[in-house]
Design an enzyme around this catalytic site. Structure first.
Site: not given
Length: 454
Positions: A235, A361
């Site tokens: 990704c 994140c």
């Protein structure tokens, strides 16, 4: 090329120009690159931070719908770490920034300015000046040859001819010295929330540095890429971690996968801005659906990074309206399923004996520890690896880590717990979480390292 005089002038201009600094909130996509407002904190002559007076005008406020959801969830999952993390997330002016230098161009002037302003290296550094004094040149500086001012990126799956070749040592077309085949990732950080001036994209010239949240380098460090390996960044957009991989090792192949066309364009521009043309056959861009990548490229890679799309806590707090916040929270419920599919695909794409690092994140346990635990149940040949000695202990000076969902323990408390329990528990090996705290505002960042047994 940015010169020392220009950089110094930029810093002096910011430090002493005026009492007000206009805030600009940068809100990015779900994952990978984490920044805040484009603000340079003013500092006085003693190096202490001055108070930043916000410019007049309407400032974006936090989304109360998202904040209430975070309060309800993270007060349970993070315990006593949440109040401080909450304060950091709600105060973009407190966010710290890292400056990752680009080893493919001359950066001595930038390093000089960083050190003069109080920045220090996050990691031990290779003595590049010594290499230069021994007639080992850096890459051919910051300009391409005429007619080659665009980095040519291959689209689609990697070709067989690319595999198994270490381009630094063996590529006769290479512009780089084999003396840099074991480079040190150079990232500079500051104890105060200072932000270095950004560099604009300049066709035909390489940027000297990349601004980032230093916690985003931890998944790359955990991946432990070695020279000559085949690496997949599943990704990849916008490309910060791909750049970090190439700053830390010389892989034979780096496949940067991004199915979304707009994000893939962003990724290509990032790579063009930092990498010389001679890497165009070794760094390729793929447009495959990450969820099925492992089927078409089963067992093809030594290392795979899955920096999965996630509910980016920093940016989600600044949704424009409560209605948009509610929509994002609904989407959040479907993310663990997508993340699990991506992690399964990565475990299929890595060879037996290879390594996968999964990262996000977000602070959310459902997108972190729970995803890893679910996927491990589907892969009996996959074994989670403890990151305590490799990441937690050596970097605890800069980051606040938590490894126990629902306990909210500090590193000191975790150490005491490990002494009582003996060997790290299975839950501890599922991954580690960087929690933003006062004066250590890096993160959020979760990372888990998984080995596929031979």
């Amino acid at each position: 090329m940015f010169k020392t005089q220009w950089l110094l002038s930029e810093w002096w201009r910011v430090r002493f120009k005026a009492k007000t600094v206009k805030p600009t909130l940068w809100t990015f996509w779900c994952s990978n690159f984490h920044t805040g407002p484009d603000v340079l904190q003013q500092i006085n002559r003693r190096g202490k931070p001055n108070k930043v007076t916000k410019a007049s005008g309407k400032q974006r406020s936090s989304c109360q719908t998202v904040l209430r959801h975070f309060d309800h969830q993270y007060s349970v999952e993070l315990g006593n770490l949440w109040p401080s993390a909450r304060s950091v997330l709600l105060d973009p002016y407190s966010w710290q920034y890292g400056v990752m230098l680009n080893r493919f161009t001359e950066v001595a002037d930038v390093r000089q300015v960083l050190q003069a302003q109080g920045f220090s290296a996050l990691l031990p550094q290779t003595d590049v000046s010594a290499l230069l004094s021994n007639n080992h040149p850096l890459p051919s500086d910051s300009k391409y040859q005429e007619g080659n001012d665009t980095l040519m990126l291959s689209l689609g799956p990697p070709q067989q001819s690319h595999l198994g070749t270490c381009f630094w040592a063996q590529d006769p077309q290479s512009e780089f010295s084999s003396s840099l085949s074991h480079p040190s990732l150079q990232c500079y950080i500051h104890p105060y929330p200072l932000r270095f001036p950004s560099q604009a994209h300049r066709p035909g010239q390489l940027k000297q540095y990349y601004l980032l949240n230093a916690a985003s380098l931890l998944p790359v460090l955990a991946l432990e890429v070695r020279d000559g390996e085949k690496v997949l960044d599943l990704c990849s957009a916008p490309g910060g971690k791909a750049l970090a991989i190439l700053q830390s090792a010389a892989p034979a192949l780096l496949c940067c996968n991004e199915p979304d066309p707009h994000r893939r364009e962003w990724l290509a521009k990032t790579l063009e801005s930092f990498l010389p043309h001679s890497l165009s056959s070794r760094v390729i861009v793929s447009a495959q659906d990450g969820r099925i990548f492992g089927r078409s490229e089963a067992g093809s890679y030594d290392k795979v990074l899955v920096d999965a799309p996630c509910s980016n806590d920093r940016s989600w707090l600044y949704s424009c309206s409560d209605q948009q916040g509610e929509q994002r929270l609904k989407e959040r419920a479907s993310l663990p399923s997508l993340q699990a599919q991506l992690l399964r695909s990565a475990l299929s794409a890595v060879r037996p004996g290879g390594t996968v690092v999964y990262s996000t994140c977000t602070l959310s346990s459902a997108e972190n520890f729970a995803v890893v635990e679910t996927v491990l149940g589907d892969f009996p040949e996959a074994e989670p690896e403890d990151l305590w000695e490799d990441i937690d202990i050596p970097l605890s000076k800069y980051f606040v880590f938590s490894s126990y969902p629902g306990r909210g323990q500090t590193p000191h408390e975790q150490s005491l717990q490990l002494q009582e329990d003996g060997l790290p528990s299975y839950q501890h090996r599922l991954g580690i979480l960087v929690v933003p705290q006062a004066s250590k505002t890096w993160g959020p960042m979760f990372l888990s390292r998984i080995k596929r047994r031979k």
